[in-house]
Design an enzyme around this catalytic site. Sequence first.
Site, PDB file in Angstrom:
ATOM      1  N   SER A  45     -15.177 -44.444  20.888  1.00 41.85           N
ATOM      2  CA  SER A  45     -14.497 -45.652  21.352  1.00 41.85           C
ATOM      3  C   SER A  45     -14.601 -45.842  22.867  1.00 41.85           C
ATOM      4  CB  SER A  45     -13.023 -45.612  20.939  1.00 41.85           C
ATOM      5  OG  SER A  45     -12.377 -44.476  21.498  1.00 41.85           O
ATOM      6  N   HIS A 278     -29.663 -35.787  39.276  1.00 46.13           N
ATOM      7  CA  HIS A 278     -30.759 -36.737  39.092  1.00 46.13           C
ATOM      8  C   HIS A 278     -31.909 -36.508  40.084  1.00 46.13           C
ATOM      9  CE1 HIS A 278     -28.163 -38.598  36.321  1.00 46.13           C
ATOM     10  NE2 HIS A 278     -27.606 -39.496  37.096  1.00 46.13           N
ATOM     11  N   LYS A 361     -31.857 -38.829  49.284  1.00 44.91           N
ATOM     12  CA  LYS A 361     -30.938 -39.812  49.872  1.00 44.91           C
ATOM     13  C   LYS A 361     -30.334 -40.663  48.768  1.00 44.91           C
ATOM     14  CE  LYS A 361     -32.679 -43.159  52.458  1.00 44.91           C
ATOM     15  NZ  LYS A 361     -33.216 -43.865  53.639  1.00 44.91           N
ATOM     16  N   ARG A 401     -41.855 -46.330  42.127  1.00 43.32           N
ATOM     17  CA  ARG A 401     -40.576 -47.038  42.019  1.00 43.32           C
ATOM     18  C   ARG A 401     -40.028 -46.839  40.615  1.00 43.32           C
ATOM     19  NH1 ARG A 401     -38.415 -51.489  45.193  1.00 43.32           N
ATOM     20  NH2 ARG A 401     -36.884 -52.677  44.002  1.00 43.32           N
TER      21      ARG A 401
END
Length: 522
Positions: A45, A278, A361, A401
């Site tokens: 939920s 990441h 960064k 990119r």
Amino acid sequence: MAVSGSSVERNMSLSSRSDSFSSDGRDLESVPETGCLSIIVLGASGDLAKKKTFPALWNLYRQGFLQSNEVHIFGYARTKISDDELRDRIRGYLVDGHGASTDDLPQFLQLIKYVNGGYDSDEGFRLLDKAISEHEFSKNSQEGTSRRLFYLALPPSVYPSVCKMIRKFCMNKSDLGGWTRIVVEKPFGKDLDTSEELSIQLGSLFDEKQLYRIDHYLGKELVQNLLVLRFANRFFLPLWNRDNIDNIQIVFREDFGTEGRGGYFDEYGIIRDIIQNHLLQVLCLVAMEKPVSLRPEHIRDEKVKVLQSVLPISYEEVVIGQYEGYKDDPTVSDKSNTPTFATVILRIHNERWEGVPFILKAGKALNSRKAEIRVQFKDVPGDIFRFCSGVKQGRNEFVIRLQPSEAMYMKLTVKKPGLEMATIQSEMDLSYRQRYQGVTIPEAYERLILDTIRGDQQHFVRRDELKVAWEIFTPLLHKIDDGELKPLPYKPGSRGPAEADKLLEKAGYVQTHGYIWIPPTL
């Protein structure tokens, strides 16, 4: 969404196994996966499940990767709702706005059942196991051949109790080609000690091959392309080292602030939220040596070696910032020392990368939104064209990119069209939207859930890899937590603190002025 291959090929790929041996050492290569598949979304939920997990399952279903005659999806949460109420809650998130057909949506929604229960409730998990077992029985699935995938779309604080319940009540009963796999979302702890504590708790319940620590950046199309780019193209091999590359930037920028997530974000900050996981994962793929093969463990071995070669972070090569107005959020403390921006330079002590700064960064409330890898090459020695345009041209750069407008382009110095010998910066450009028209790039969660079903752990974080990653950043994080390192203020919509650009310049990065890459339009 374009998909190649027949449904037969898809079924064969779903039946392949990368884990060749069971926990007792038996060879499983010859054991086909014939049992039905149950996917259990815990925290069904919540926002993550609604916005990411269920849409990913829907996209896999409509592409034929999940077959309605073998798969069933269960939602589990504390909220007291019915099957139909859960279906209604997620229905609006399953329409992607790209004009894709939703003819099969009613059939997909009927595959979803809901079980209500607490995350430490014996009764709730007994009911869940009963619902799964009834589904397996209805599909005539032989005992021990069924497959159970548990996706923990939950806060990490409840991982231990949930995993204990799964282990106690919901495991596949025997090992005749079936399995139980657990997908856990980041953050995996807040520092080395808490991460190790969580790893010990989960490791006492499940084998490493059953645990899939998901980092959705590893599922992004351009991140998955890194190994192919580096090791399938001859002209990169002699260039990819300290002799030719001056510096490498891995950048994550958002043009908005915390937007209602201030309380959660303030607990972690930009380094824990983005850089330590990441961006560090991307660094591993950029810097690693060629693996022996494409087997998941060979690739993950090389990633660990890179992390083990990273030197301790120098605090002189760190700039942290906090955008003005961040503490106006009522869920954020007026005394918050949490950074919303950080630039951190890592240095890898090995033969390939000695002396090359890796600049990580990340920031919120900046002047643009993008994630990219920027490889800047050294100046051309003896450059005879350096003053042809009155000013020195910028350096060659290879830019990957990651989002948005996925692309790869190489910044080059070329002759400016005309009668004069003048130079200008341009690019050789592979923009995905232009080159691969009609192809929708899959969401990272789709790819990673499919990898989990296939038993491919290549794009998931291994326990030793997680430990080394926390060893790199924990001293810096504790220094920030203790208030010894203060974030610098910066205005929303800016590039971040001016000190960060000075740090980049000191590290050797040369900014190209007057050149802007413009994504091609169709």
